[in-house]
Design an enzyme around this catalytic site. Structure first.
Site, mmCIF file in Angstrom:
data_model
loop_
_atom_site.group_PDB
_atom_site.id
_atom_site.type_symbol
_atom_site.label_atom_id
_atom_site.label_comp_id
_atom_site.label_asym_id
_atom_site.label_seq_id
_atom_site.Cartn_x
_atom_site.Cartn_y
_atom_site.Cartn_z
ATOM 1 N N ASP A 1 0.818 -1.223 0.000
ATOM 2 C CA ASP A 1 0.000 0.000 0.000
ATOM 3 C C ASP A 1 0.851 1.272 0.000
ATOM 4 O O ASP A 1 0.405 2.321 0.461
ATOM 5 C CB ASP A 1 -0.956 0.033 1.211
ATOM 6 C CG ASP A 1 -1.756 -1.245 1.368
ATOM 7 O OD1 ASP A 1 -2.385 -1.655 0.383
ATOM 8 O OD2 ASP A 1 -1.741 -1.824 2.464
ATOM 9 N N HIS B 1 -3.532 -1.866 -6.885
ATOM 10 C CA HIS B 1 -2.772 -0.690 -7.295
ATOM 11 C C HIS B 1 -3.716 0.364 -7.865
ATOM 12 O O HIS B 1 -4.422 0.111 -8.839
ATOM 13 C CB HIS B 1 -1.705 -1.081 -8.319
ATOM 14 C CG HIS B 1 -0.641 -1.964 -7.740
ATOM 15 N ND1 HIS B 1 0.394 -2.492 -8.482
ATOM 16 C CD2 HIS B 1 -0.443 -2.414 -6.478
ATOM 17 C CE1 HIS B 1 1.177 -3.227 -7.695
ATOM 18 N NE2 HIS B 1 0.675 -3.189 -6.484
#
Length: 501
Positions: free
Chosen positions: A88, A116
């Protein structure tokens, strides 16, 4: 800690948020300055975008200024972007930006457990799980390598979503014939496995990643190339389903009828997938010989690596530099510059030790302002100060040439910022390396350095030298402590919200 809140002056285009006094109250408001970031309710699929034009000067090369262009063009023929924390970090955004200067973007490991987030030039948000983040750049070929586990229903859903938004995949996505197939039943037994572990659960995304890699390792997995031989596909799938039923009593294998239904389903998948299937080992090595530029997009991150992460709270693949070679079939000597992506603070979704974790108002603020909810599960991410010890460890393992410090703008509200610089054992002695012993990691004490905040909006700045002095000092102190230069700095979610140092 004394923090200052912001006065909101942006016009949201898509949002579920309201600017209320709650944020000021939580942050201990004691001043005013402007910023375009909004406090948002928990909804990871919605992002607020401003309709006002950025204050930055117009630049050529799709928003990359001369300094940035020089940085990008200096990257080696085969370069990579890898996570330097626990996932992340914002890898997708950097890959999307760099992809305009590369011929090929390739995924080498993981599966649909990646999440993503990237934005197109109009500010539209795309969340990708299997398709490489270079897909928004029309001249880029996207490769899903042999090290990736591929869930075909998810892949097709992703492709359909891109196509419906005007992003063509025809001739631009190549899937390795050596990649392993991840089936729906892998996802089901992933959940059953977590239930078995009870209080010791790992906190997986339940996307079936671990069970699929398990099938691969015990050598009864099914690969993409097997879809070309449907006469033996049924037998292989029957073996997989029977093994799952024997291992997990709660998994109900419906026998011949269920098998027949699944085989028919995969016959259709095989027909649709065929135009994408490629010997990607041959393709990529051929591209290297032709001097094509290749960018490798890592998923997950070093602290989730199966060998070097906080085991067992890790993923099931090699998410470090070594995974590039095994996941794409290229020689170590051709891999050049690797860029590590580091969030300006630390987050973690799921279980596992977290030495610099922040609880209370500051942690809640970072989670809310940064929209720190898992892209896959929607679970709130745990937030903490930047852990220099862990980042240095990740840099050591991967040999990063440079770093991308992301989400620096999220710290703009804080009057003081801490860096976790040293681990101390319970007896007071210094721990000189990142420990493999999780029991030890849970009991270490972190020594912090406290730096001043800058308390001003930096989201519209486009030159590093224009950052507030305190922001530059924060960046440069990280460089000093880690020993790796920071070349890229993220200051917002937009494509152009980048600084080059």
């Amino acid at each position: 800690m004394n923090m200052s809140a912001l006065t909101f002056n942006s016009t949201p285009m898509i949002t579920t948020a309201t600017a209320t006094d709650d944020r000021s109250r939580i942050l201990g408001y004691n001043g005013t300055h402007s910023c375009s970031r909004l406090s948002r309710k928990k909804n990871p699929s919605i992002m607020a975008c401003s309709t006002t034009k950025p204050l930055a000067p117009v630049v050529d090369h799709h928003g990359v200024n001369e300094s940035g262009l020089s940085r990008i063009e200096s990257l080696s023929q085969v370069s990579g972007v890898l996570g330097c924390q626990s996932g992340d970090e914002g890898k997708g955004k950097l890959v999307d930006m760099l992809a305009r200067h590369f011929d090929i973007v390739a995924r080498c490991q993981g599966g649909a457990n990646a999440g993503h987030t990237i934005y197109n030039s109009e500010g539209k948000k795309f969340l990708l799980h299997l398709v490489p983040s270079g897909i928004l750049n029309e001249g880029t070929t996207c490769v899903i390598g042999n090290g990736v586990v591929v869930h075909l229903p998810g892949l097709f859903k992703e492709i359909d979503g891109l196509e419906s938004n005007g992003v063509s995949s025809q001739g631009r996505i190549l899937v390795s014939d050596r990649a392993h197939l991840l089936f729906d039943f892998h996802q089901e037994i992933d959940g059953l496995r977590e239930a078995e572990l009870a209080k010791s659960f790992i906190g997986t995304t339940k996307r079936g990643i671990g069970p699929c890699y398990s099938s691969k390792v015990i050598r009864n997995g099914i690969r993409v190339s097997d879809l070309r031989h449907m006469d033996t596909f049924s037998q292989k799938l029957d073996l997989l389903l029977s093994d799952a039923a024997a291992r997990f009593p709660d998994f109900k294998y419906g026998g011949p009828d269920m098998l027949k239904e699944e085989v028919e389903r995969y016959k259709k998948f095989a027909e649709r997938l065929e135009p994408f299937v490629t010997d990607t080992v041959h393709f990529i090595n051929g591209a290297i010989s032709q001097k094509k530029k290749i960018l490798v997009e890592g998923s997950q991150a070093t602290m989730l690596d199966i060998d070097f992460g906080t085991y067992p709270f890790v993923t099931s693949s090699s998410s470090v530099a070594g995974g590039i070679c095994t996941g794409l079939g290229i020689a170590p000597r051709v891999v050049g510059d690797l860029v590590g992506v580091v969030k300006a603070y630390t987050t973690r979704v799921g279980s596992g030790p977290f030495p610099t974790e922040i609880t209370g108002k500051v942690g809640d603020f970072l989670r809310s302002a940064g929209q720190e909810f898992g892209n896959i599960t929607g679970r709130p991410r745990r937030c903490g100060w930047l852990d220099i010890v862990a980042v240095r460890y990740c840099c050591q393992i991967n040999g990063f040439a440079s770093l991308n410090l992301s989400k620096l703008d999220l710290l703009s509200d804080l009057s003081k910022i801490q860096l976790g610089v040293t681990y101390r054992l319970p007896d007071g002695s210094i721990l000189n390396s990142f420990p493999s012993d999780l029991h030890l990691l849970e009991h270490i004490k972190v020594k912090y350095e406290v730096l001043p905040g800058w308390l001003s909006d930096i989201s519209s700045i486009r030159k590093y030298s224009d950052l507030p002095k305190a922001a530059r000092e924060y960046v440069e102190r990280i460089e000093e402590l880690v020993g790796v230069p920071i070349h890229y700095i993220g200051i917002g979610p937009g494509r152009d919200a980048f600084l080059y140092k």
